[in-house]
Design a protein around this motif. Sequence first.
Motif, PDB file in Angstrom:
ATOM      1  N   LEU A   1     -12.892  54.038  71.557  1.00 13.52           N
ATOM      2  CA  LEU A   1     -14.187  54.701  71.661  1.00 13.52           C
ATOM      3  C   LEU A   1     -14.039  56.130  71.157  1.00 13.52           C
TER       4      LEU A   1
ATOM      5  N   LEU B   1      -9.660  48.608  72.982  1.00  8.45           N
ATOM      6  CA  LEU B   1     -11.005  49.126  72.768  1.00  8.45           C
ATOM      7  C   LEU B   1     -10.890  50.604  72.402  1.00  8.45           C
TER       8      LEU B   1
ATOM      9  N   THR C   1     -19.835  51.273  79.698  1.00  8.31           N
ATOM     10  CA  THR C   1     -18.452  51.268  79.230  1.00  8.31           C
ATOM     11  C   THR C   1     -17.508  50.969  80.390  1.00  8.31           C
TER      12      THR C   1
ATOM     13  N   THR D   1      -7.957  50.575  76.835  1.00  8.45           N
ATOM     14  CA  THR D   1      -8.958  51.406  76.167  1.00  8.45           C
ATOM     15  C   THR D   1      -8.452  52.805  75.853  1.00  8.45           C
TER      16      THR D   1
ATOM     17  N   THR E   1     -23.665  48.357  70.033  1.00 11.03           N
ATOM     18  CA  THR E   1     -22.351  48.480  69.397  1.00 11.03           C
ATOM     19  C   THR E   1     -21.241  48.243  70.417  1.00 11.03           C
ATOM     20  N   LEU E   2     -21.434  48.771  71.618  1.00 15.40           N
ATOM     21  CA  LEU E   2     -20.454  48.582  72.680  1.00 15.40           C
ATOM     22  C   LEU E   2     -20.314  47.092  73.012  1.00 15.40           C
TER      23      LEU E   2
ATOM     24  N   HIS F   1     -18.169  58.232  71.782  1.00 18.30           N
ATOM     25  CA  HIS F   1     -19.302  57.332  71.560  1.00 18.30           C
ATOM     26  C   HIS F   1     -20.549  57.717  72.331  1.00 18.30           C
TER      27      HIS F   1
ATOM     28  N   GLN G   1     -26.230  52.202  70.385  1.00 18.91           N
ATOM     29  CA  GLN G   1     -24.878  52.454  70.867  1.00 18.91           C
ATOM     30  C   GLN G   1     -24.482  51.423  71.927  1.00 18.91           C
TER      31      GLN G   1
ATOM     32  N   VAL H   1     -24.680  54.809  78.860  1.00 15.78           N
ATOM     33  CA  VAL H   1     -23.704  54.170  77.975  1.00 15.78           C
ATOM     34  C   VAL H   1     -22.297  54.244  78.590  1.00 15.78           C
TER      35      VAL H   1
ATOM     36  N   VAL I   1     -16.186  51.666  68.846  1.00 14.59           N
ATOM     37  CA  VAL I   1     -17.502  52.290  68.889  1.00 14.59           C
ATOM     38  C   VAL I   1     -17.347  53.707  68.355  1.00 14.59           C
TER      39      VAL I   1
END
Lengths: 322, 266
Positions: free
Chosen positions: B172, B170, B191, B202, B158-159, B175, B155, B187, B85
């Motif tokens: 980010l 993952l 996440t 992540t 997209t996630l 983001h 967004q 968001v 993202v």
Amino acid sequence: MTQYILSTVSLGLLWAILTIGVFITFRILNIADMSVEGTITLGAALAARMISTGYSPYLSLLAALAVGMAAGFATGILHTKLGIPALLSGILTMISLYSINLRVMGKANISLLRMDTVYRGLETFLKNNLGLHNIGLGGIELEKTLAVGIVGAVVSFGIVFLLYWFFGTEIGSAIRATGNNHNMVRAQGIHTDTTIIIGLTISNGLVGLCGALIAQMQNFATVDMGTGAIVIGLASMIIGEVLFGKRNFLLRFMSMIFGAITYRLVIALVLKLGLHSDLLKLFTALTVIFALSLPKLKEISATLARNFREAFGNRKGGMPHA
Amino acid sequence: MLRVENVVKIFNRGTVNEKTALEGVTLTLSEGDFVTVIGGNGAGKSTLLNVVAGVYPSDSGHIYIDGRDVTKLVEYQRAKYMGRVFQDPMMGTAADMEIEENLALAMRRGQRRTLRWGVTASEKKIYRDMLATLELGLENRMGVKVGLLSGGQRQALTLLMAILKTPKLLLLDEHAAALDPKTARKVLELTDRFIQERTLTTMMVTHNMRDAIQHGNRLIMMSAGQIVVDVSGEQKMRLTVEDLMVEFERASGGDAIASDRMLLGN
């Protein structure tokens, strides 16, 4: 008069194929591909040469499609693998094709008069079965015009349905996404070089096919017949979009056909109204300039209108500014 | 799960603008690690993320994902391992395509594209259920073009696309930075939820110290192309913004102060 309109529509149906090709690069891939000016002539030149040396006109269509695709592939390689800007890649292919087209034809033009074409069979069939002469409708070439129209309609609508399917597939979706957002496409594991090359290949293949069909319709091919083709394609595309909407994908493709026909009708009309045929390309370019600048023109006129209102309007409010 | 070994990245090598963005970075993420990455402008945090993603090739060093050496693979080839993202909400989706078409592209991440239909009826059901978990009402707008959505909606989408096909990693990249505070919080909540539900390994780059502390089980701070702080577990849980400030000033030799944006967030 009827025949004049009919032949205009038939011509539009053939140019529709080029318009669809331009739509694929300009709208779907978001690339201004100039190679089409060379590929349309390439298709015409190859078909003319093949037919005049005795090959089947049907085979010439396939060959024109194939060489058009090869030309588009070349543009794609120049752009993606060699890193040349898209516009310049197209121009380079176009210029290279000028020489190649001369070599393919062996001279600057080839006449196909009294030779076999893809329209001939249908034309003969119509002559024998419709009996247009008997009812006093038979112009000199009405059957030919009808044959061109029928072939043009079958081919262009066939292409639309084929492309509608193709752009709905996984590969087709990847190509559409490429025109939107390269970053996102790569992040989804798709090689953008590949999708761009596929798009350019298909587009130029169609344009080559279009050239072959046009050469057989007009019974000749000349080395400069592609000049301005990109502008004609863009004009037809924009007319199609403005008049026939953008609602869904199938309609967007269909509107390319109607746009190409409308463009031809407009050209026929302005010629009838007395526009000198020398000015035709200028007229087409002006149409495209006007249509492409429409968003900007709207902006400017909105600003002007606001300034005008601020200067002269709002009388009821007394003095406009303290 | 991820091993970055002595990676060097120099931009504009051999010119007056030469800049060493990564100076031999080594980092190992275990499976399920959720590491937040902070640092000032030009510290190299986004470069690190982009070198892992394959956007830039590294000048030296190696990168392994799940034991496989991916150093020589380019961006699209590495995509099968990772969901990403970006900071710009426009960058993660195709605006002219429908929500379900975007999801379908993400569902096939890392797979060979064929001439099969791009979105099948059976996967639409999956998308509807997945979209419903975003609680944005997008499940009833699957045929809408993504360009019509707000930045926050894009967004969130997209996630969802990044985790639709469970990634090994993952990534980010700030983001939530371009979103308004309320949307950003939403968001970030999403996440956290996705990462917990699927125990995703992540890396989250952020400008915001508070977010860096609140999220994840591990925090690294970068400065001048190097990792200068690496805390995890208990130690990270006790971390405060003040602690980070001290570390930050020490790392930057005391002559730079953190920008307001880092302190206060957006």
